[in-house]
Write a protein that holds these residues in place. Structure first.
Motif, PDB file in Angstrom:
ATOM      1  N   VAL A 217     -10.691 -20.478  45.750  1.00  0.00           N
ATOM      2  CA  VAL A 217     -10.858 -21.068  47.085  1.00  0.00           C
ATOM      3  C   VAL A 217     -11.754 -22.304  47.090  1.00  0.00           C
ATOM      4  CG1 VAL A 217     -10.463 -18.972  48.449  1.00  0.00           C
ATOM      5  CG2 VAL A 217     -12.763 -19.462  47.580  1.00  0.00           C
ATOM      6  N   SER A 218     -11.401 -23.184  48.036  1.00  0.00           N
ATOM      7  CA  SER A 218     -12.256 -24.325  48.370  1.00  0.00           C
ATOM      8  C   SER A 218     -13.275 -23.886  49.409  1.00  0.00           C
ATOM      9  CB  SER A 218     -11.432 -25.430  49.032  1.00  0.00           C
ATOM     10  OG  SER A 218     -10.622 -26.086  48.125  1.00  0.00           O
ATOM     11  N   ALA A 219     -14.205 -24.765  49.690  1.00  0.00           N
ATOM     12  CA  ALA A 219     -15.128 -24.533  50.805  1.00  0.00           C
ATOM     13  C   ALA A 219     -14.357 -24.652  52.116  1.00  0.00           C
ATOM     14  CB  ALA A 219     -16.240 -25.566  50.769  1.00  0.00           C
ATOM     15  N   ILE A 220     -14.869 -24.015  53.150  1.00  0.00           N
ATOM     16  CA  ILE A 220     -14.297 -24.153  54.489  1.00  0.00           C
ATOM     17  C   ILE A 220     -14.241 -25.650  54.842  1.00  0.00           C
ATOM     18  CG2 ILE A 220     -14.825 -23.743  56.934  1.00  0.00           C
ATOM     19  CD1 ILE A 220     -15.969 -21.007  56.051  1.00  0.00           C
TER      20      ILE A 220
ATOM     21  N   GLU B 106     -17.090 -28.435  55.243  1.00  0.00           N
ATOM     22  CA  GLU B 106     -18.387 -27.949  54.769  1.00  0.00           C
ATOM     23  C   GLU B 106     -18.962 -28.835  53.652  1.00  0.00           C
ATOM     24  OE1 GLU B 106     -20.366 -26.035  56.031  1.00  0.00           O
ATOM     25  OE2 GLU B 106     -21.734 -25.297  54.481  1.00  0.00           O
ATOM     26  N   THR B 107     -18.111 -29.254  52.727  1.00  0.00           N
ATOM     27  CA  THR B 107     -18.608 -30.093  51.626  1.00  0.00           C
ATOM     28  C   THR B 107     -19.166 -31.403  52.192  1.00  0.00           C
ATOM     29  OG1 THR B 107     -16.928 -29.095  50.224  1.00  0.00           O
ATOM     30  CG2 THR B 107     -18.025 -31.062  49.358  1.00  0.00           C
ATOM     31  N   ASN B 108     -18.446 -31.974  53.143  1.00  0.00           N
ATOM     32  CA  ASN B 108     -18.938 -33.214  53.772  1.00  0.00           C
ATOM     33  C   ASN B 108     -20.264 -32.984  54.485  1.00  0.00           C
ATOM     34  OD1 ASN B 108     -16.783 -34.706  52.914  1.00  0.00           O
ATOM     35  ND2 ASN B 108     -15.634 -34.494  54.820  1.00  0.00           N
TER      36      ASN B 108
ATOM     37  N   GLY C 209     -20.867 -24.250  49.290  1.00  0.00           N
ATOM     38  CA  GLY C 209     -19.692 -24.203  50.174  1.00  0.00           C
ATOM     39  C   GLY C 209     -18.672 -23.200  49.674  1.00  0.00           C
ATOM     40  N   GLU C 210     -18.381 -23.258  48.403  1.00  0.00           N
ATOM     41  CA  GLU C 210     -17.376 -22.363  47.821  1.00  0.00           C
ATOM     42  C   GLU C 210     -17.920 -20.940  47.653  1.00  0.00           C
ATOM     43  OE1 GLU C 210     -17.349 -25.582  47.225  1.00  0.00           O
ATOM     44  OE2 GLU C 210     -15.229 -26.111  47.427  1.00  0.00           O
ATOM     45  N   GLN C 211     -19.227 -20.816  47.554  1.00  0.00           N
ATOM     46  CA  GLN C 211     -19.804 -19.465  47.478  1.00  0.00           C
ATOM     47  C   GLN C 211     -19.523 -18.707  48.779  1.00  0.00           C
ATOM     48  OE1 GLN C 211     -23.776 -19.154  45.960  1.00  0.00           O
ATOM     49  NE2 GLN C 211     -24.062 -17.059  46.670  1.00  0.00           N
TER      50      GLN C 211
ATOM     51  N   GLY D 140     -13.991 -22.246  43.768  1.00  0.00           N
ATOM     52  CA  GLY D 140     -13.472 -23.438  43.106  1.00  0.00           C
ATOM     53  C   GLY D 140     -14.525 -24.514  42.973  1.00  0.00           C
ATOM     54  N   PHE D 141     -14.172 -25.594  42.264  1.00  0.00           N
ATOM     55  CA  PHE D 141     -14.952 -26.843  42.307  1.00  0.00           C
ATOM     56  C   PHE D 141     -16.244 -26.786  41.502  1.00  0.00           C
ATOM     57  CE2 PHE D 141     -17.929 -29.232  45.436  1.00  0.00           C
ATOM     58  CZ  PHE D 141     -17.618 -30.504  44.992  1.00  0.00           C
ATOM     59  N   GLN D 142     -16.627 -25.590  41.037  1.00  0.00           N
ATOM     60  CA  GLN D 142     -17.923 -25.494  40.366  1.00  0.00           C
ATOM     61  C   GLN D 142     -17.822 -24.891  38.966  1.00  0.00           C
ATOM     62  OE1 GLN D 142     -20.170 -21.741  41.770  1.00  0.00           O
ATOM     63  NE2 GLN D 142     -19.354 -22.619  43.646  1.00  0.00           N
TER      64      GLN D 142
ATOM     65  N   GLY E  20     -16.012 -32.870  41.095  1.00  0.00           N
ATOM     66  CA  GLY E  20     -15.502 -34.021  41.852  1.00  0.00           C
ATOM     67  C   GLY E  20     -14.698 -33.549  43.048  1.00  0.00           C
ATOM     68  N   ARG E  21     -14.576 -34.415  44.055  1.00  0.00           N
ATOM     69  CA  ARG E  21     -13.886 -34.024  45.287  1.00  0.00           C
ATOM     70  C   ARG E  21     -12.468 -33.539  44.976  1.00  0.00           C
ATOM     71  NH1 ARG E  21     -16.436 -35.156  50.012  1.00  0.00           N
ATOM     72  NH2 ARG E  21     -15.331 -33.246  50.553  1.00  0.00           N
ATOM     73  N   GLY E  22     -12.086 -32.486  45.644  1.00  0.00           N
ATOM     74  CA  GLY E  22     -10.771 -31.917  45.382  1.00  0.00           C
ATOM     75  C   GLY E  22     -10.721 -31.069  44.119  1.00  0.00           C
ATOM     76  N   GLY E  23     -11.896 -30.764  43.568  1.00  0.00           N
ATOM     77  CA  GLY E  23     -11.977 -30.121  42.256  1.00  0.00           C
ATOM     78  C   GLY E  23     -11.454 -28.698  42.196  1.00  0.00           C
ATOM     79  N   THR E  24     -11.267 -28.069  43.357  1.00  0.00           N
ATOM     80  CA  THR E  24     -10.757 -26.697  43.341  1.00  0.00           C
ATOM     81  C   THR E  24      -9.341 -26.632  42.760  1.00  0.00           C
ATOM     82  OG1 THR E  24     -12.174 -26.175  45.196  1.00  0.00           O
ATOM     83  CG2 THR E  24     -10.387 -24.654  44.773  1.00  0.00           C
ATOM     84  N   ASP E  25      -8.565 -27.690  42.965  1.00  0.00           N
ATOM     85  CA  ASP E  25      -7.232 -27.745  42.346  1.00  0.00           C
ATOM     86  C   ASP E  25      -7.373 -27.608  40.833  1.00  0.00           C
ATOM     87  OD1 ASP E  25      -6.116 -28.332  44.821  1.00  0.00           O
ATOM     88  OD2 ASP E  25      -6.236 -30.502  44.502  1.00  0.00           O
ATOM     89  N   THR E  26      -8.356 -28.311  40.303  1.00  0.00           N
ATOM     90  CA  THR E  26      -8.565 -28.298  38.856  1.00  0.00           C
ATOM     91  C   THR E  26      -9.037 -26.931  38.385  1.00  0.00           C
ATOM     92  OG1 THR E  26      -8.939 -30.654  38.852  1.00  0.00           O
ATOM     93  CG2 THR E  26      -9.844 -29.429  36.990  1.00  0.00           C
TER      94      THR E  26
HETATM   95  N1  ASP Z   1     -14.862 -28.453  48.511  1.00  0.00           N
HETATM   96  C1  ASP Z   1     -14.625 -29.504  47.580  1.00  0.00           C
HETATM   97  C2  ASP Z   1     -14.216 -30.762  48.304  1.00  0.00           C
HETATM   98  O1  ASP Z   1     -14.184 -30.787  49.517  1.00  0.00           O
HETATM   99  C3  ASP Z   1     -13.644 -29.132  46.536  1.00  0.00           C
HETATM  100  C4  ASP Z   1     -12.241 -28.881  47.044  1.00  0.00           C
HETATM  101  O2  ASP Z   1     -12.050 -28.647  48.226  1.00  0.00           O
HETATM  102  O3  ASP Z   1     -11.323 -28.901  46.255  1.00  0.00           O
HETATM  103  O4  ASP Z   1     -13.966 -31.759  47.691  1.00  0.00           O
END
Ligand code: ASP
Ligand code: MG
Length: 403
Positions: free
Chosen positions: A40-43, A46-48, A73-75, A135-137, A149-155
């Motif tokens: 999962v990503s953060a809600i 939340e990251t912003n 955020g992801e926690q 994710g992301f961490q 990096g932003r969007g890192g949960t995909d990775t």
């Molecule tokens: N929460 C992180 C972001 O907003 C990672 C992700 O959503 O993939 O970039």
């Protein structure tokens, strides 16, 4: 029985209601006899919010501390998702990056995954439980929390899918899949049913934000089939797969990328080693450079133009100015008003004339081209940012991509 990694993005876990929906979908997948690992990503937002807090305290915040901050955020979303699963009778257990043993390098805010030790994931699956990975961490070799990096949960999701040899990695998001172009800009944009890793790589690098670039690189490297689909319905999305099973379309997508800025160093000495020195200095600070253009030299000096991500502008400007003045350059110019507009398609490998057609379409709209770069399956032009939307619509129509 398949092993499926299901990744849910920020809007898919955007509220408790949405998190309950996620839990239901996971339960359904299990009821069909599959094993599931959730990432999962953060809600959403939340990251912003967390980044803004850090930046309010410090104009150039310490990157190690920013990673500790944003990883929370992801926690939150991982634990909430696990709670929602347990609540409907699905055994689940959240795992943070260090618990899932996602080991990265030490480059804070854009770390790269080096390896994943899957014991804990396998253990959870063996016990019939759903691991819900934040994710992301990750964690570096010294035990510091890092982020990807932003969007890192995909990775995270694709890397886990590769590591556990999952049958498929499903990326649940708020759009139905990958489109021929941004539907918000061009209403005739169409969902693509199947796309190759190579094309997706180009589109992702152009800022089609549906997948983080690095995740596509990993998917391609390890042959992980990725299904990008909506968490708001059950329609099929876009399959990202190997190109050998695809018919090659000349142009499959058009993208506009407004996330880059252009720097020009004027009057640089035109001699061996000058360019190397500048780009080494940038590489040392983990700044990736995209387009690079050097012109012919006059009286031993030349102009060098290159583009970087807007987020890296301050660092890049500082480094470039230092290096440039050390090398007697006259001036460093910054242009923030650019857009990179690109057409992508596997069929370009075997079709001539795609570039000239693109230039003609732009010319017909009175759009000036400031720089051009090409790869085997992509042509990109730098244009004024104010013309970007117009250019996208013109190219989408000109290459007959509409539905
Ligand atoms: N929460 C992180 C972001 O907003 C990672 C992700 O959503 O993939 O970039
Ligand atoms: Mg995303």
């Amino acid at each position: 029985m398949s092993l499926i990694v299901q990744k849910f993005g920020g809007t898919s876990v955007g509220s408790l209601e949405r998190i309950r929906e996620v839990a239901k979908r996971v339960a359904q997948t299990r009821a069909q006899g599959h094993q599931v690992i959730v990432v999962v990503s953060a809600i959403a937002g939340e990251t912003n919010r967390l980044l803004a807090l850090g930046r309010e305290l410090s104009a150039r915040p310490n990157e190690r501390e920013m990673d500790v901050l944003v990883a929370t955020g992801e926690q939150v979303s991982a634990s909430l998702t696990a709670l929602a699963l347990i609540e409907i009778g699905v055994p689940a257990c959240s795992l943070l990056g260090h618990q899932a043993r996602i080991v990265t390098d030490h480059v804070h805010t854009k770390a790269r995954i080096e390896k994943i030790e899957c014991d804990r994931l396998h253990e959870a699956l063996k016990q019939g439980s759903v691991p819900v990975v934040a994710g992301f961490q990750g964690i570096d070799h010294e035990g510091n929390i890092t982020t990807l990096g932003r969007g890192g949960t995909d990775t995270t999701a694709v890397a886990i899918a590769a590591a556990v040899q999952a049958d498929i990695c499903e990326i649940y998001t708020d759009v139905d899949g990958v489109y021929t172009t941004d539907p918000n800009v061009c209403p005739s944009a169409r969902k693509i049913g199947r796309i190759s890793y190579d094309e997706m790589l180009e589109l992702a690098s152009l800022g089609a934000k549906v997948l983080q670039l690095r995740s596509v690189e990993l998917a391609m490297k390890y042959g992980v089939p990725v299904h990008v689909r909506s968490s708001f319905n059950s329609s099929e999305g876009t399959m990202v797969i190997d190109d050998k099973s695809l018919e090659s379309v000349v142009v499959s997508g058009v993208a506009a990328d407004k996330s880059e800025v252009k720097l020009t160093v004027r009057g640089l000495h035109d001699q061996p080693g000058v360019v190397a020195q500048l780009f080494e200095a940038l590489a040392e600070r983990a700044i990736s450079v995209d387009m690079i253009i050097q012109n012919i030299s006059e009286q031993g000096t030349t102009d060098l133009t290159f583009t970087v991500k807007r987020d890296d502008l301050d660092k890049t400007h500082e480094i470039t100015s230092q290096v440039a003045s050390g090398m007697g350059a006259r001036q460093v110019l910054v242009d923030q008003e650019i857009a990179k507009i690109s057409v992508v398609g596997l069929g370009m490998r075997s079709h001539a004339g795609v570039a000239s057609r693109m230039f003609r379409i732009l010319a017909a709209r009175g759009i000036n081209i400031e720089a051009i770069s090409t790869s085997e399956i992509k042509i990109s032009c730098i244009i004024r940012q104010s013309s970007a939307d117009d250019a996208v619509r013109a190219l989408h129509e000109g290459f007959a991509l509409g539905g």
